[in-house]
Design a protein around this motif. Structure first.
Motif, mmCIF file in Angstrom:
data_model
loop_
_atom_site.group_PDB
_atom_site.id
_atom_site.type_symbol
_atom_site.label_atom_id
_atom_site.label_comp_id
_atom_site.label_asym_id
_atom_site.label_seq_id
_atom_site.Cartn_x
_atom_site.Cartn_y
_atom_site.Cartn_z
ATOM 1 N N HIS A 58 0.824 -1.201 0.000
ATOM 2 C CA HIS A 58 0.000 0.000 0.000
ATOM 3 C C HIS A 58 0.862 1.257 0.000
ATOM 4 C CE1 HIS A 58 -3.732 -2.196 0.470
ATOM 5 N NE2 HIS A 58 -3.182 -2.903 1.467
ATOM 6 N N LYS A 59 2.004 1.204 0.695
ATOM 7 C CA LYS A 59 2.889 2.362 0.733
ATOM 8 C C LYS A 59 3.482 2.643 -0.643
ATOM 9 C CE LYS A 59 6.737 4.278 3.371
ATOM 10 N NZ LYS A 59 7.724 4.035 4.444
ATOM 11 N N LYS A 60 3.924 1.587 -1.329
ATOM 12 C CA LYS A 60 4.473 1.780 -2.673
ATOM 13 C C LYS A 60 3.412 2.316 -3.619
ATOM 14 C CE LYS A 60 8.088 -1.761 -2.439
ATOM 15 N NZ LYS A 60 8.578 -3.015 -3.033
ATOM 16 N N ARG A 61 2.194 1.774 -3.477
ATOM 17 C CA ARG A 61 1.117 2.224 -4.342
ATOM 18 C C ARG A 61 0.825 3.710 -4.095
ATOM 19 N NH1 ARG A 61 -4.013 -1.367 -3.883
ATOM 20 N NH2 ARG A 61 -2.423 -2.872 -4.528
ATOM 21 N N THR A 62 0.879 4.115 -2.840
ATOM 22 C CA THR A 62 0.637 5.528 -2.506
ATOM 23 C C THR A 62 1.711 6.422 -3.114
ATOM 24 O OG1 THR A 62 -0.414 4.859 -0.424
ATOM 25 C CG2 THR A 62 0.308 7.158 -0.628
ATOM 26 N N VAL B 102 3.540 5.793 -5.783
ATOM 27 C CA VAL B 102 3.367 5.822 -7.234
ATOM 28 C C VAL B 102 2.242 6.778 -7.616
ATOM 29 C CG1 VAL B 102 2.677 4.478 -9.244
ATOM 30 C CG2 VAL B 102 4.317 3.534 -7.609
ATOM 31 N N VAL B 103 1.131 6.709 -6.899
ATOM 32 C CA VAL B 103 0.006 7.595 -7.186
ATOM 33 C C VAL B 103 0.396 9.058 -6.960
ATOM 34 C CG1 VAL B 103 -2.323 8.230 -6.490
ATOM 35 C CG2 VAL B 103 -1.717 5.823 -6.735
ATOM 36 N N ALA B 104 1.131 9.305 -5.854
ATOM 37 C CA ALA B 104 1.551 10.672 -5.547
ATOM 38 C C ALA B 104 2.490 11.221 -6.631
ATOM 39 C CB ALA B 104 2.224 10.713 -4.177
ATOM 40 N N GLY C 136 2.607 10.262 -9.728
ATOM 41 C CA GLY C 136 1.803 10.475 -10.923
ATOM 42 C C GLY C 136 1.048 11.785 -10.864
ATOM 43 N N LEU C 137 0.488 12.076 -9.665
ATOM 44 C CA LEU C 137 -0.233 13.330 -9.500
ATOM 45 C C LEU C 137 0.693 14.526 -9.649
ATOM 46 C CD1 LEU C 137 -2.643 12.416 -6.531
ATOM 47 C CD2 LEU C 137 -3.245 12.753 -8.940
ATOM 48 N N TYR C 138 1.894 14.428 -9.029
ATOM 49 C CA TYR C 138 2.861 15.531 -9.139
ATOM 50 C C TYR C 138 3.312 15.736 -10.588
ATOM 51 C CZ TYR C 138 3.351 16.141 -4.093
ATOM 52 O OH TYR C 138 3.118 16.430 -2.765
#
Length: 230
Positions: A3-7, A9-11, A13-15
């Motif tokens: 879950h931490k890695k996924r967070t 990656v998502v962050a 991507g957003l940046y």
């Protein structure tokens, strides 16, 4: 851990997406801002220039002393002319008729010169004036030289045609993009040249002052010379 890695990656991507949007906005609003503004203004703004036409001067009973006439300057773009010989052979006879007509009108309106003695200094001054006037940018200088050779007598139509052919051949053999050929063409001569459908020729319209009675009332309406010498 997953879950931490996924967070992360998502962050990231957003940046990245946020910075991509900022970069795109910077490009369109700063780099391309001026050009886009010009395009937008051209869609709803248009600038038109109007030159005011001088009024007529008439007598009390309505007779025109000074009027206006639209004439045309014939010009050439040598780089756009496909067959220069055809252009020269087509327009030279028309221009010869035009210049002969103008010469006859000027001769009819010009009073005969008074007999005077010409000194050596005056002769050299006159020759200098002719040399200075020969720097005009159209064909009139070559025709003035022809009239001088004929002792100020009116040249024949064939003489004018031969002079124009030689002058046009010299002027059109140029790398310039714009060359003035003949000023003050009337609508009649403009139409005759346009009927030939020749590439590389064009017309600039402009307005001149006309004096139907020549120098009559010149002390009231004013007068000007043909050149800077008066």
């Amino acid at each position: 851990m997953k879950h931490k890695k996924r967070t992360i990656v998502v962050a990231l991507g957003l940046y990245l997406g946020f910075f991509a949007v900022l970069a795109r906005l910077f490009y369109w609003q700063v780099v391309k801002g001026d050009s886009l503004q010009a395009i937008a203004q051209s869609q709803y703004q248009k600038t038109l220039s109007f030159s005011g036409q001088r009024g007529k001067i008439t007598t009390s009973d309505g007779y025109t002393l000074v009027g206006n006439e639209t004439v045309f300057r014939l010009f050439a773009n040598p780089q756009d002319i496909i067959d220069k010989n055809q252009v020269i052979n087509d327009i030279a006879p028309i221009l010869a008729e035009y210049y002969l007509e103008q010469a006859k009108e000027e001769a009819a309106n010009e009073p005969p010169p008074l007999p005077t003695e010409t000194t050596e200094n005056e002769e050299s001054s006159e020759s200098a004036e002719l040399t200075e006037e020969s720097d005009e940018t159209d064909l009139t200088s070559d025709l003035a030289n022809l009239e001088t050779e004929n002792n100020s007598e009116l040249p024949t139509l064939d003489e004018l045609k031969d002079t124009l052919i030689a002058s046009l051949s010299s002027r059109l053999d140029s790398d310039k993009s714009w060359i003035a050929l003949a000023p003050k063409l009337t609508q009649q001569y403009k139409d005759r040249i346009e009927e030939k459908n020749l590439n590389g020729l064009g017309f600039d319209p402009y307005i001149i002052r006309t004096y139907p009675e020549s120098s009559m009332a010149a002390h009231l309406v004013g007068f000007v010379g043909k050149n800077a010498l008066g």
